[in-house]
Structure formats: structure tokens, C-alpha cells
Design a protein around this motif. Structure first.
Motif, PDB file in Angstrom:
ATOM      1  N   SER A   1       0.831  -1.206   0.000  1.00 28.23           N
ATOM      2  CA  SER A   1       0.000   0.000   0.000  1.00 28.23           C
ATOM      3  C   SER A   1       0.862   1.251   0.000  1.00 28.23           C
TER       4      SER A   1
ATOM      5  N   LYS B   1      -4.971  -0.515  10.157  1.00 28.23           N
ATOM      6  CA  LYS B   1      -5.606   0.089   8.988  1.00 28.23           C
ATOM      7  C   LYS B   1      -5.358   1.596   8.964  1.00 28.23           C
TER       8      LYS B   1
ATOM      9  N   PHE C   1      -5.683   8.629   2.376  1.00 27.48           N
ATOM     10  CA  PHE C   1      -6.011   7.942   1.126  1.00 27.48           C
ATOM     11  C   PHE C   1      -4.980   6.847   0.864  1.00 27.48           C
ATOM     12  N   CYS C   2      -5.475   5.615   0.769  1.00 27.98           N
ATOM     13  CA  CYS C   2      -4.606   4.443   0.684  1.00 27.98           C
ATOM     14  C   CYS C   2      -4.825   3.718  -0.641  1.00 27.98           C
TER      15      CYS C   2
ATOM     16  N   GLU D   1     -10.244   1.860  -8.594  1.00 25.70           N
ATOM     17  CA  GLU D   1     -10.512   0.542  -8.015  1.00 25.70           C
ATOM     18  C   GLU D   1      -9.651   0.268  -6.786  1.00 25.70           C
ATOM     19  N   ARG D   2      -8.440   0.824  -6.778  1.00 27.65           N
ATOM     20  CA  ARG D   2      -7.466   0.443  -5.754  1.00 27.65           C
ATOM     21  C   ARG D   2      -7.312   1.469  -4.632  1.00 27.65           C
TER      22      ARG D   2
ATOM     23  N   ASN E   1      -8.791   3.630  -1.328  1.00 27.67           N
ATOM     24  CA  ASN E   1      -9.786   3.684  -0.258  1.00 27.67           C
ATOM     25  C   ASN E   1      -9.365   4.765   0.731  1.00 27.67           C
TER      26      ASN E   1
ATOM     27  N   CYS F   1      -8.796   6.005   4.733  1.00 24.82           N
ATOM     28  CA  CYS F   1      -8.420   5.416   6.012  1.00 24.82           C
ATOM     29  C   CYS F   1      -8.320   6.527   7.048  1.00 24.82           C
TER      30      CYS F   1
ATOM     31  N   GLU G   1     -13.986  10.558   2.737  1.00 20.52           N
ATOM     32  CA  GLU G   1     -14.892   9.846   1.824  1.00 20.52           C
ATOM     33  C   GLU G   1     -15.578  10.820   0.873  1.00 20.52           C
TER      34      GLU G   1
ATOM     35  N   LYS H   1     -14.286  11.039  -7.797  1.00 18.77           N
ATOM     36  CA  LYS H   1     -14.859  10.039  -8.700  1.00 18.77           C
ATOM     37  C   LYS H   1     -15.966  10.632  -9.565  1.00 18.77           C
TER      38      LYS H   1
END
Length: 578
Positions: free
Chosen positions: A320, A401, A408-409, A540-541, A543, A545, A566, A573
């Protein structure tokens, strides 16, 4: 020759020479009543100290400036007036250094002392080492920065010498009214300004030199005032100290001057760049690190750590890369990953950093292997009745996590990243993975793996990363295997092994802090390189955190709440992020 220094003090100096006390006394036209005194009582002369640390002392304004600049530079008021631009450090002599020097001194006097004579000899050198060279007090300020000299040279070489070793030279001897100063000069190999000064010796005769990570210094006069006399009893192979009327004399010390171009800062530190002890080309296990000499780390040597699962092998397929809001924008703007532009100018090596991303499945698989190694003949019932234990210990940042680096991971399989790197930078050939270094911080051990194209030769001195066998980590079958040395930062549980029943259990223990370890992968990136990934794949990759302390964001990013992060990602997006 005489001159007035920037503190408006007259000094006599001898360029390109380190002159012993006896040499100075033979120089013509020196006016110094203290130097030529002939009633000084006997004292330990030319005792050789091996000093590994140096210190820089400053006042309140200097302290503020060092933290404001995140490093050391020449004070701005001196830049215009000095012909040469230096940052000054003094030898920092410890009580252990004095004890070792005394042992060498006595051995040189009496090479055949018996064990009883060694045992019965009381300390004497500490009675004479009373000059400012040995004192904790300073005339220069209330704030002292102390580093190992070896570490300081490493940082200087990395920042200003293109990774080469800096050059050390005999700069000058300076004689004051009651003080002799031996100056050592450090400069990059490409600076020719000091070519007429001799190289600092390694192990030869002289006043001082540098060898094997330490400055050696044959102290000419360890006291400013002598109230004691050294008496040597050759028959009994012993020395003792007797009182003497007080006599003032000169004293000597060594300072190290690092050449600094105007505007440059030494050991430039930001929140991400903590001082660590580095072992290049090695991945040292925790037990190996504990056997290394001269490491000061109170956490690593803690002896009351409760039993925990040691050297558990994790097979990790994913890595990551965590960043802040500005980094996220840049990655999508560039359609890929590159080194931050602010680091390109001051980094010797240009890396794109990734960390192992350990999943709950990885932990479960590692636990199964660990228990099988403990009890290779467990029955089906014993396997079924064994509750999970490893999850009680995998609490360090290597398994969390949350991240200190942003909200942003990006997570990819290492196999995919290596494929993309191969296709874009290696001409379709497999990249090379090497053991780059072990870095020991205050409470953290970092194992770095470097990835580079075959035609890049600057890492050839580092061994290839193993694919199997002994070691801390390696790469095989699309996964990094990592034998975790310490999975927790603080241990609140104790592992209990019942060999009779073929089971393990966990019991509470009072909290004890310790070091923890992790693996990072550094992809070699030339300036301007971008490891391209199309935007659909990036979405896609990625997420969000949560962040954890310490916050190591790059300015101007700030810690975002999970909800705000988020929202930022959702706006990106949707294509509405301004």
C-alpha cells in the motif's frame, strides 16, 4: 600567524597542521606565558581517547532557528563575514570514553600487569579530565545537540556528497591565551578549496584522526588548572594521585568544522525524517541488532518483555501507498505515482515508497504455520479447539488500517506493481530486488527492500533479496515473506505454550513498551519518472483510512475525518473536485 576571529578574540593559528604541545613550544615568536610554564606537576600526557559522539551547543535563538530550519546551518550574521562557511561540532567525551582511555593508558605504562594489579588500581584519569573538553557545562549556550559522528558523516555524505564519503582534513591548530584548539575539516569530494590541507590520518601518529566510526584524540593537557600530581610506581605497576599546589596551564580540545555552502542546511529534517541508525546492505534480526556495538536504545534492550510469538512468518501479497489530499490529486493528475517534487532536489536516491499490506487472512495463515511449527503432530481436535492468538499481538502500525501519512490508501498486489515497473522502466526484463538497509529508530525497526532496473548499477553493493531460506524477508511466488521480529509496540499480553496439550493461550500482562518492525519497498525512480496506472484502475485500488499519531502529512495537507475523506474521494470520482 595572528588574526581576530568572529568573536573578536585574538588567536595564533597554524594552517594545515595539528601541532603537539611540544611542537608549539618550539615555534618561534609565540608570546604565551601559560604555554611555557615549567612547574606543571606530572599528569597523564597524550592519553588517547576514542570518541564516537559530537555535540553542537547553541542559545535560545539558535535553538529556535534549528527547529525552524529543521536542520543546522551557519548563522546568517556570519555568512557575509566568513570566508569559509562552517557548522561547528565538538567532541563529546563520555565517562565510558574516559574509562577506556585510562585502561589503554595504564596498559601502555604496564603491559604486563597482573589481574590483581588491574583490580587494585583505583581510577585516576577522572581526577585530571577537568577542562572544558570534558565538562557538561558550555560557554556557548544552554542547548546541546549530540549525535554519533559516524551518523553525522553519513547524513552529510547523503545530502552533500552524492552518496560518497566526505573528505576529512587537518585544518589548523589555534592557540589562545590558555587554550589549544585542533580543527578538523569535513567537506564534499568535489570541493577543491581545501586541497592543500593534508588528509586526516586514520591510524598513524598525530594529535587526532578518524578510524572505524570514532575520532581518536591524543589529549595534550586535560586540565586548565593542576592541583594534583601523577605518581608512577613502576615496581608495583600502579599509579596514584597526590595533592599539589594549584598551577594554571593551557588545555586542548578538538572541533569538527563541516563545510556548508550559504543557504544549505545540514541533516535537514522534517516530521517524516527521524534520526535512525542505518545498517546498509543488511537486514538484521532483532537479536543481531542487540549484538551491534554502541547502539543506544532503551526500548530494544528492555529485558521484561513478556513471551510473544517471535519470528512468525507472514506471506503478504499486497502493498500500500498512503498519501494526503494533495498527493491524491497529484496521483490522479499524473495518472500514476512519482516521487514528490519537493524531495527530488535534495534526495540522493529517488524512491517511491510502499509498505506491506497485511490482511486478516495473512494473519490467520501465519498463525497456522506458527502453531504447526510448535506442534507438528496436532490432532484435528486440538486444531479445532485452539482459539486465535496471533490477533492479540499484531497491534503495531505494521498491521493497522490507520496511517500516519494521510487519509487515502492505494493498495495493489506486489506482483502487479512489479509487472508495471518492468514494462515501463525495465525494457520488459524483470526488475532486481535487493536488501537495501535496516534502520533502527527509537521504537521502530524498518527493513527496506529496493527495486530497480537491471541497468541501474548504484545498488550493486547491496545483496540480492533472497527468495527462500534464512533471513528477515524475501520475495517468492508473488508474495513477500516476512519473519516479523516484534508485532507489537506495547505488550499487554503474554503467550503461554502448553507443550503437553499442544496448545497456546494468552494471559494479561502489565503494559511494557518495546520496538516493533516492518518492511518497506522502495522503487527506484529517476526524476520525472511516473509509474503509470490508468485512472479506472486507480479508482478501483484507492480507499480512505483514518489517521493515527504522529501525523506525518506533507504541508499543506491536514488530517481529515473519515467522513470528509470519503466526501473528497466521492467528489473526485464524480469529477467535481475543484
Amino acid at each position: 600567524m595572528k588574526r581576530r576571529n568572529n568573536r573578536d578574540i585574538t588567536e595564533t593559528y597554524f594552517e594545515g597542521q595539528h601541532l603537539r604541545l611540544s611542537d608549539l613550544k618550539e615555534k618561534p615568536n609565540i608570546e604565551n606565558g601559560y604555554l611555557f610554564k615549567n612547574n606543571i606537576p606530572a599528569y597523564p600526557e597524550s592519553v588517547e581517547f576514542h570518541v564516537q559522539k559530537v555535540s553542537h551547543v547553541t542559545g535560545e535563538q539558535g535553538l529556535r532557528g534549528i527547529f525552524l530550519d529543521s536542520g543546522f546551518r551557519q548563522p546568517s550574521e556570519l555568512v557575509a563575514s566568513d570566508q569559509h562557511h562552517f557548522v561547528w561540532w565538538a567532541l563529546s567525551v563520555t565517562s565510558d570514553d574516559i574509562s577506556s582511555a585510562e585502561e589503554h593508558f595504564l596498559t601502555s605504562l604496564f603491559p604486563h600487569r597482573s589481574a590483581a594489579q588491574v583490580h587494585n588500581q583505583p581510577p585516576v584519569l577522572e581526577r585530571f579530565t577537568s577542562s572544558k573538553a570534558f565538562q557538561k557545562k558550555s560557554s556557548l549556550g544552554n542547548f546541546r545537540f549530540t549525535f554519533s559522528f559516524k551518523e553525522l558523516l553519513w547524513h552529510y555524505g547523503r545530502q552533500f556528497c552524492g552518496g560518497q564519503s566526505p573528505v576529512l582534513r587537518v585544518y589548523e591548530t589555534v592557540l589562545y591565551r590558555r587554550e589549544i584548539l585542533y580543527k578538523v575539516l569535513v567537506h564534499p569530494p568535489d570541493i577543491n578549496l581545501y586541497g592543500h590541507y593534508p588528509r586526516l590520518p586514520g591510524q598513524e601518529d598525530g594529535v587526532c584522526g578518524y578510524y572505524d566510526g570514532a575520532m581518536w584524540w591524543r589529549c595534550q593537557a586535560p586540565s586548565e588548572t593542576y592541583k594534583l600530581k601523577l605518581e608512577v610506581n613502576k615496581l608495583n605497576c600502579s599509579v596514584r594521585v597526590s595533592p599539589h599546589r594549584e598551577e594554571y596551564y593551557v588545555w586542548d580540545h578538538v572541533c569538527v568544522a563541516f563545510h556548508m555552502e550559504p543557504g544549505k542546511k545540514m541533516m535537514h529534517q522534517n516530521a517524516r525524517e527521524c534520526i535512525g541508525t542505518r545498517f546498509e546492505g543488511q537486514h538484521l534480526s532483532l537479536s543481531d541488532l542487540k549484538e551491534q556495538p554502541n547502539i543506544e536504545n532503551g526500548y530494544m534492550y528492555e529485558i521484561n518483555i513478556p513471551a510473544y510469538p517471535e519470528s512468525v512468518e507472514f506471506n503478504v501479497q499486497k502493498v500500500s501507498h498512503v498519501t494526503g489530499e494533495q498527493g491524491l490529486r497529484g496521483i490522479f493528475l499524473n495518472s500514476g505515482f512519482r516521487q514528490p517534487s519537493e524531495l527530488v532536489a535534495n534526495d540522493q536516491n529517488h524512491f517511491l515508497w510502499w509498505a506491506l499490506s497485511v490482511t486478516s487472512d495473512d494473519i490467520s495463515s501465519a498463525e497456522e504455520r506458527f502453531l504447526t511449527s510448535l506442534f507438528p503432530r496436532r490432532s484435528a481436535a486440538q486444531i479445532r479447539n485452539q482459539p486465535p492468538v496471533l490477533e492479540h499481538f499484531t497491534s503495531s502500525k505494521a498491521f493497522k488500517k490507520e496511517s500516519s501519512y494521510g487519509n487515502f490508501c492505494f493498495t495493489f498486489s506486489l506482483r502487479e506493481l512489479l509487472w508495471r515497473y518492468r514494462e515501463q522502466f525495465c525494457g520488459g526484463q524483470s526488475s532486481v530486488l535487493r536488501v537495501y538497509e535496516t534502520v533502527l529508530y527509537k521504537k521502530e525497526i524498518q527493513y527496506t527492500v529496493v527495486v530497480h532496473p537491471r541497468y541501474v548499477n548504484i545498488y550493486d553493493h547491496c545483496p540480492r533479496l533472497p527468495n527462500h531460506g534464512d533471513g528477515v524477508c524475501g520475495y517468492n511466488g508473488g508474495a513477500m515473506w516476512w519473519r516479523c521480529q516484534s508485532p507489537a509496540e506495547a505488550y499487554k499480553n503474554e503467550l503461554q505454550v502448553n507443550t503437553f496439550e499442544g496448545s497456546v493461550s494468552v494471559s494479561p500482562h502489565h503494559k511494557i513498551y518495546y520496538v516493533w518492525d516492518h518492511v518497506c519497498i522502495a522503487f527506484h525512480m529517476e526524476p520525472g519518472w511516473v509509474l503509470h496506472v490508468d485512472q479506472d484502475r486507480l479508482f478501483e485500488r484507492v480507499n480512505v483510512c483514518e489517521m493515527c499519531k504522529p501525523y506525518l502529512l506533507r504541508a499543506p495537507d491536514t488530517n481529515l475525518s473519515l467522513h470528509d475523506a470519503e466526501s473528497k474521494l466521492a467528489d473526485l470520482k464524480a469529477g467535481v473536485w475543484s
